[in-house]
Structure formats: C-alpha cells, structure tokens
Write an enzyme that holds these catalytic residues in place. Structure first.
Site: not given
Lengths: 131, 414
Positions: B128, B205, B208, B231, B371
């Site tokens: 991202h 990261d 997600q 999220k 992104c």
C-alpha cells in the site's frame, strides 16, 4: 441503468467520433486523471483565422470520460478559439444530460480540461476556478 | 447451493443498523467495501456515545471523577488491544492516528536514528502507498536505499527473489501481511526468521490481516506490527503501532508535546515511559474507547470463526466469479491462501463503470488502484474492481454481486 448510461452516452462510448489523431496539429495536448487512469490526448488543426479545421483524439478510460470526449470534440469543428474558451462545465453537463456525483464529475470534465489546457494553458479543473 | 458457515450472520447483522437500508427503493445495500473501511456495530457506537454523554474528560492528568473514569476506559482499551494481538505488554501498544501514521513513526523515529547512507530497507511491489511513500521520503533525505521484492505473475510474493535480495545491508524488511489487492497472505514468520538471520528488523502492515484472522505478534516474531481500528469495526482516527519493548525504549520520541514527557525544563526535557513517550498531546479518547469495544465484539464472536466464515464466503465468490466469461481475478485462486477480498478486471471495461453499475444494483465495491499504483502497473493495469468481505456478509450478497456483473456486461460490453 437508464440514467447514467443512457443510450447516447453508450453510443459515443461504443462508437467514438473523431477518435484518430490529426497531424500536423496546431494544438497537441495530453493528460490523465491519476485517480482513475482516464487518459485523453487531443490534437486540433486551425485555419488562418484561428477556426478549428479538424480535430482528433485518442484515449482510454471509463464510459463517461470517453463519451464526453467524443461528444465534445466533434462539436469543435468550425468554432473559433474564443468560442472554445467560453465552453464551461455546465455545457458539458447539459451535453451529457445525466446527473453526476462529485467523483464522476471529473470523469466527465477531463475532456474539457484537456481542451482548455491545450488551447489556453488553463490547468484547473473546469468549475473549480469559480468555486 | 450455499456453503455452511459457523457464524450466525443474521444475529450479527442485527448489530449493524447501517446494513439495513435500501440504496434506492426496493434495492437493499450489499456492503462489499470492507477492505476500505468496515461498518461499526452498535456496541462501538454506544461505547463512544457513552463516553461523551457520561464521562467526557481529558485523560491522565485530571484528579476528578470524570477524568479518572476516562483514563481507566482509555487505558483499559489499550490492554485489551494488547491481548487481542498477544503483545507481551500493554506498553508495546502505541496509539496513533492510523496504520499510515504508525509506519511514519517508525520511519522518523527508528529509521532516522538507526540507519545510515547505504543501508537498505527491503519492501515489496505489492505494498500500500502507506508502506512505500514514507520510505521513499526517508531515502530521498538520507541516502538510505529502498529495494522492492517483486511479485510473481501468479500474484504472490516472489520468495526466491526475496531470499536473493536479503543480505547484511538490509536493516529493515517492511511488508504487508495480507495484500489489499491480491488478497495474498504473506508467510510472515518465515520472512521474519530470514530478516533476523541477517540482523534486520521486520515491520508488518497488518491493516488487512488483524481484522480478519487471529494474529499473534509474538508467534510471528515481528518487531513492529501496525494496523487501524476502522477496518475492524472500530472508528476512524485511531490506529496502533506495536513494537517490541526494547526497540521502542531505545527510540527517540516522534512528536513533542504534552503527555510524552516526565519533566520539562527550559534547558531540556525528560521523556515519559512507554507507551506515552510516543503519544504527544490529547489523544483520540472516544476513538480508543470505541476501538476497545470493537476488539471486545470481535473477541466475543471469535477470530477463528470470523476467519472461517470469510474463507467460505471467498471460496464461494471465487467459484461463482469463475463462471463470468471475460472476468479475471487478481492474486491466488485458492480461498485458503488469501484474505476475504477479491480484486478483478473485466475485459476492457473501466472499473469505475463496473462500480457504477453495481452501485445501481445496491452493491458497494471499490474501483481504482486501491493505493497500490506500483502493483497495478506491474500487471499493466491502471485500476481494478475490488469486492471485500467481513463477518456480516452473506452468500446471497455474493449471488447479487454475480448478477450485477452480468448486468455490467449487458450494459457496457462493446
């Protein structure tokens, strides 16, 4: 989908008018909308009185941006640069004849943005200068 | 026709009033844009509202009832978030604004202090922008190099290339756990072990991954782990930087101001202990409390169950999408190897047109580069259309997505 993708827009999307660059060109300008990848390259031939003699374009992108380019650019032939300068955001919206949200507005206006940048070096999104 | 699921989706959906609406008369909303942001259950909305209605006050310094209550709620949320990802201590949980700010904090505080010109940060082509641009900015200012591990044509990280690119010049490996476009889940533990073997740290990261599957930061052996509340059923405006305590202890503060100091003299200041050293100024109190309520909600349902449900929904979606001629799914094709999201391209139809027609059918999906422009360019795409699922999505909504895609073809195929 009778509103946004009404038949006239789909006609221009499927059978775009003047979608072939002209050469030599007096005005030659290309730009993309980096947010969605819509791309338009516009070429214009002028006669000695600064009247549009011929126009041609290339591009890819969504149905709205491509139909808008096809509809707008085919009307340029025979117009003077002054007449082109007076084309505004509302003319495009009227030409498309469909309601557009703020996101799709830029799709619709990319063709005019490219035209104004190429003809006059005006780089703002149409409509933003009076907001 | 439909697969079984472990979740009582009807009961869960009752907790999300926003899902029960028509996009236009007679066309109910199917919200399939969860990778962008999730919806919020009443428990989260109520927790935030309760703070403002009953005990709104600033945290940490007030010696009055409301401030004490606010501090307990704010810090209590931190402890539950720490347990949620199995951090060794709540002191390793730094509140930030979002995943992006967490990564920028590491870039500014850790990387600027510890890296020198010629050192390498190893990132990937699939990141991202939030895990690409901060490192590019750092490289531009410091002479530190950023290298990018490629992705394969099949849409997964090229682990052979990773092994070749990892040498002792690499000081940080920074990688996404679950790709927000390809859906691919990276073998984080394997990558962490490799990074540590050359003396590098690893930043993961998890924006997600944490919302959708059980995550144990100690089992993954990562040094930094970053994610956002919004999220995972929580509010916007709050995210987390997890860091191993000894690393965070050695890092200088990111921003200066109130709350991050023990003592201030005009001649200099003494930094506060973790985690407060990294939390200058009045924080997002209601948001932290809402985040705590989101974590409680997810914990009560069980991350294993949520993950199983999403695998079932994704498997069903992949099966049905395969029926649509001219449609191509990006990333791995086995649901067990991916997160609950599917990005697709369809002949020459622009994703904005696909999303527009689907919107007309009540289906909310995302269209664009998500992104991840370098990743799209890697596959010669400018954009894709992404449907992303969560615990409240149903098999019927997948059926509606497929019907919508047939409608797209009917309207837009040349």
């Amino acid at each position: 989908m009778d509103d946004l993708y009404r038949e006239m827009i789909l006609d221009h999307y499927r059978n775009p008018q003047k979608k072939q660059l002209v050469s030599p060109a007096d005005i030659d300008y290309a730009e993309d909308n980096p947010l969605c990848g819509d791309f338009i390259h516009l070429t214009i031939q002028l006669d000695e009185n600064k009247v549009v003699k011929d126009v041609g374009w290339e591009g890819n992108g969504c149905a709205i941006s491509q139909a808008s380019a096809s509809m707008l650019y085919e009307t340029l032939i025979g117009k003077t640069l002054d007449e082109i300068r007076s084309i505004g955001k509302d003319d495009i919206l009227e030409m498309l004849g469909v309601p557009l949200g703020p996101v799709r507005l830029k799709c619709a206006l990319l063709s005019l943005k490219v035209l104004k940048a190429g003809a006059y070096g005006l780089h703002a999104w149409p409509g933003e200068e009076d907001e | 026709m439909h697969t079984e699921t472990l979740l009582d989706v009807a009961t869960i959906r009752a907790d999300f009033p926003i899902l029960h609406q028509d996009v236009r008369p007679g066309v109910p909303l199917a919200y399939l844009d969860n990778a962008a942001t999730s919806q919020k259950p009443l428990a989260v909305i109520d927790a935030m509202s309760d703070y403002y209605l009953r005990y709104n006050a600033n945290v940490h310094r007030g010696i009055h009832k409301l401030s004490e209550e606010a501090t307990v709620a704010y810090e209590g949320a931190r402890k539950r978030i720490a347990r949620f990802i199995n951090a060794a201590s709540w002191r390793e949980i730094i509140y930030t604004r979002n995943t992006t700010e967490s990564i920028n904090l590491v870039a500014w505080s850790w990387a600027r202090t510890n890296l020198k010109p010629g050192d390498v940060i190893l990132s990937t082509e699939m990141e991202h922008h939030s895990n690409t641009v901060p490192w590019q900015m750092l490289a531009g200012q410091t002479g530190i190099e950023v290298h990018y591990v490629p992705v394969t044509d099949a849409g997964v990280l090229d682990m052979t290339a990773f092994d070749e690119m990892l040498d002792e010049r690499v000081k940080l490996v920074t990688i996404m756990h679950t790709s927000n476009v390809l859906g691919a889940i990276q073998p984080v533990r394997q990558i962490a072990d490799a990074a540590h073997s050359v003396g590098a740290l690893i930043l993961v990261d998890g924006a997600q991954s944490v919302p959708h599957m059980p995550v144990d930061v100690q089992a993954l052996d990562c040094d930094f782990f970053v994610f956002s509340a919004h999220k995972m059923l929580g509010p916007t405006g709050i995210g987390i930087l997890y860091g191993r305590q000894e690393i965070l202890d050695a890092m200088p503060p990111f921003m200066g101001g109130g709350d991050m100091i023990k003592r201030v003299e005009l001649s200099g200041s003494q930094w506060n202990d973790l985690p407060h050293k990294f939390e200058a100024g009045t924080p997002s109190i209601a948001e932290a409390i809402g985040f705590g309520a989101a974590v409680d909600y997810l914990t009560k349902i069980g991350m294993e169950h949520i993950h199983s449900h999403e695998v079932a929904v994704t498997a069903y979606a992949l099966d049905r999408l395969a029926e649509v001629a001219g449609l191509r799914v990006l990333g791995p094709l086995k649901a067990s190897e991916r997160g609950g999201l599917v990005s697709m391209v369809m002949e020459d139809i622009h994703p904005h047109d696909i999303a527009e027609v689907l919107n007309h059918e009540g289906i909310a999906v995302r269209a664009g580069h998500h992104c991840a422009m370098p990743l799209h360019h890697r596959y010669n795409l400018t954009a894709s259309t992404r449907a992303s699922f969560y615990l409240y999505n149903t098999f019927e909504e997948i059926d509606r997505l497929i019907e919508g895609l047939y409608k797209v073809k009917e309207v837009l195929v040349l």
